[in-house]
Design an enzyme around this catalytic site. Structure first.
Site, PDB file in Angstrom:
ATOM      1  N   GLU A   9      32.371 -26.173  29.092  1.00  0.00           N
ATOM      2  CA  GLU A   9      32.289 -26.555  30.507  1.00  0.00           C
ATOM      3  C   GLU A   9      32.701 -28.014  30.735  1.00  0.00           C
ATOM      4  OE1 GLU A   9      28.417 -26.062  32.359  1.00  0.00           O
ATOM      5  OE2 GLU A   9      29.134 -26.760  34.277  1.00  0.00           O
ATOM      6  N   LYS A  52      25.853 -23.108  26.214  1.00  0.00           N
ATOM      7  CA  LYS A  52      26.593 -23.893  27.197  1.00  0.00           C
ATOM      8  C   LYS A  52      26.489 -25.378  26.892  1.00  0.00           C
ATOM      9  CE  LYS A  52      25.408 -25.763  31.335  1.00  0.00           C
ATOM     10  NZ  LYS A  52      24.877 -25.836  32.718  1.00  0.00           N
ATOM     11  N   LYS A  71      34.258 -22.589  31.355  1.00  0.00           N
ATOM     12  CA  LYS A  71      33.545 -22.735  32.629  1.00  0.00           C
ATOM     13  C   LYS A  71      34.065 -23.987  33.328  1.00  0.00           C
ATOM     14  CE  LYS A  71      28.896 -23.244  34.604  1.00  0.00           C
ATOM     15  NZ  LYS A  71      27.540 -22.707  34.580  1.00  0.00           N
ATOM     16  N   ARG A  97       7.521 -23.219  37.042  1.00  0.00           N
ATOM     17  CA  ARG A  97       8.866 -22.925  36.532  1.00  0.00           C
ATOM     18  C   ARG A  97       8.926 -21.484  36.012  1.00  0.00           C
ATOM     19  NH1 ARG A  97       8.153 -28.346  34.597  1.00  0.00           N
ATOM     20  NH2 ARG A  97       7.641 -27.680  32.473  1.00  0.00           N
TER      21      ARG A  97
HETATM   22  P1  13P Z   1      26.259 -25.153  39.617  1.00  0.00           P
HETATM   23  O1  13P Z   1      26.866 -23.804  39.893  1.00  0.00           O
HETATM   24  O2  13P Z   1      25.080 -25.456  40.486  1.00  0.00           O
HETATM   25  O3  13P Z   1      27.303 -26.242  39.585  1.00  0.00           O
HETATM   26  O4  13P Z   1      25.628 -25.101  38.169  1.00  0.00           O
HETATM   27  C1  13P Z   1      26.319 -24.476  37.169  1.00  0.00           C
HETATM   28  C2  13P Z   1      26.037 -25.118  35.876  1.00  0.00           C
HETATM   29  O5  13P Z   1      25.630 -24.476  34.947  1.00  0.00           O
HETATM   30  C3  13P Z   1      26.282 -26.564  35.758  1.00  0.00           C
HETATM   31  O6  13P Z   1      26.222 -26.957  34.426  1.00  0.00           O
END
Ligand code: 13P
Length: 341
Positions: free
Chosen positions: A177, A136, A222, A45
């Site tokens: 998000e 996030k 987001k 990773r």
């Molecule tokens: P994806 O662009 O692969 O959807 O991932 C973005 C992300 O941070 C999802 O939480």
């Protein structure tokens, strides 16, 4: 001197730069590595994330911030340099995923509630100390004939707002998000349904944000794009852009500095084409850019394949997608540019 939330937020989305979502949980990155038959270990990773963060030119020009998983925030590159320092040296901002995942929601079959609020204030203080300046939290909304329910939308919106408040208290910009899934089950909904659900979800989220007194100038949204389900993809690039812009205009206050889309299972090129169309021909009150995970990384993982000798190839693949999405954030991406690579 502590930076103002609104300045950090603008930095995250301005100049047609976007966010690299490299915050796959240990379980998710394992799935990505499975595709190249690579065993996921702390070292593999680290090697992979080092490949990305040391793609210096792309990081400097196209990436404004990187969303990290907790392990990576405290991890060091092979030569002992903290990843946070590498990211900062490229002029990019380190961020952190702070939710602890979407868990089955009691009494709501097929729906999830995102967890992670307990102890979050203390964790945020630790993350700030480690250099994180944004965070996030992903709430997940599934679409089927019967879903989503109001109960699940409301609970997820409430959690997003509580998270956002704690972030702002900690001088950390919250990325809010609410993902309306395109790749959930059954994945057969049309774009009109995606539009209705996305509108209602965003209305509910901004209502909760208002009730919990979130400073809109110091957050980033987001969202997912308005798009038909993965097993029913029919809508044109123009239709996705038009409906997405329409819903965002109806629901997102202009005080929000920026919108950074997730890619959500769109192909690399689709995610770029849609972002470019959204940034072409509409006059929008926010910076509109990308915060892609898969659409920035899929090609890089494939090109790298877990092999030392392929690090440069992996970096070229990542740099290419980052550049294409930068152009899309300016509305100046063209399909022909893909072939050139
Ligand atoms: P994806 O662009 O692969 O959807 O991932 C973005 C992300 O941070 C999802 O939480």
């Amino acid at each position: 001197m502590s930076e103002r939330l609104e300045d950090i937020a603008v930095k995250m989305v301005a100049g047609a730069r976007g966010l690299l979502a490299a915050d796959e949980s240990t379980a998710t990155i394992k799935k990505r590595f499975d595709t190249i038959d690579l065993v996921s270990t702390e070292e593999s990773r680290r090697d992979y994330r080092e490949l990305l963060f040391r793609t210096d030119d792309a990081m400097k020009k196209y990436i404004s911030g990187v969303i990290l998983y907790e392990e990576t925030l405290f991890q060091k590159a092979a030569d002992g340099t903290p990843f946070v320092d590498i990211i900062r040296a490229a002029g990019s901002i380190p961020g952190i995923k702070v939710d602890t995942g979407a868990k089955p929601m009691t009494y709501f079959p097929g729906e999830t509630i995102t967890e992670g609020l307990d102890g979050l204030r203390e964790r945020l203080a630790k993350y700030y100390e480690a250099g994180a300046r944004f965070a996030k939290w992903r709430g997940v909304i599934a679409i089927s004939d019967k879903l989503p329910t109001y109960g699940s939308i409301k609970a997820n919106a409430h959690a997003l707002a509580r998270y956002a408040a704690l972030c702002q208290e900690a001088k950390i910009v919250p990325i809010v998000e609410p993902e309306v899934l395109m790749d959930g089950e059954p994945g057969t909904h049309d774009i009109a349904r995606s539009e209705d659900v996305t509108r209602f979800v965003l209305q509910t989220v901004f209502q909760e944000l208002a009730e919990q007194r979130i400073q809109l100038e110091g957050m980033i949204l987001k969202p997912s794009m308005v798009i038909d389900g993965k097993k029913a993809r029919k809508a044109s690039v123009e239709e996705v852009a038009e409906r997405t812009v329409k819903v965002l205009r109806q629901t997102v206050p202009s005080a929000v500095p920026g919108i950074a889309f997730l890619s959500g299972g769109q192909s690399n090129e689709e995610a770029t084409a849609h972002l470019s169309a959204i940034n072409t021909g509409f006059s929008l009150p926010w910076h509109v850019t990308f915060s892609y995970g898969r659409a920035l990384q899929d090609m890089a993982i494939k090109a790298w394949g877990g092999k030392k000798e392929n690090v440069a190839a992996g970096q070229r693949a990542f740099a290419h997608r980052a550049e294409m999405n930068h152009l899309a954030a300016k509305g100046s991406w063209k399909k022909e540019l893909e072939k050139a690579a």
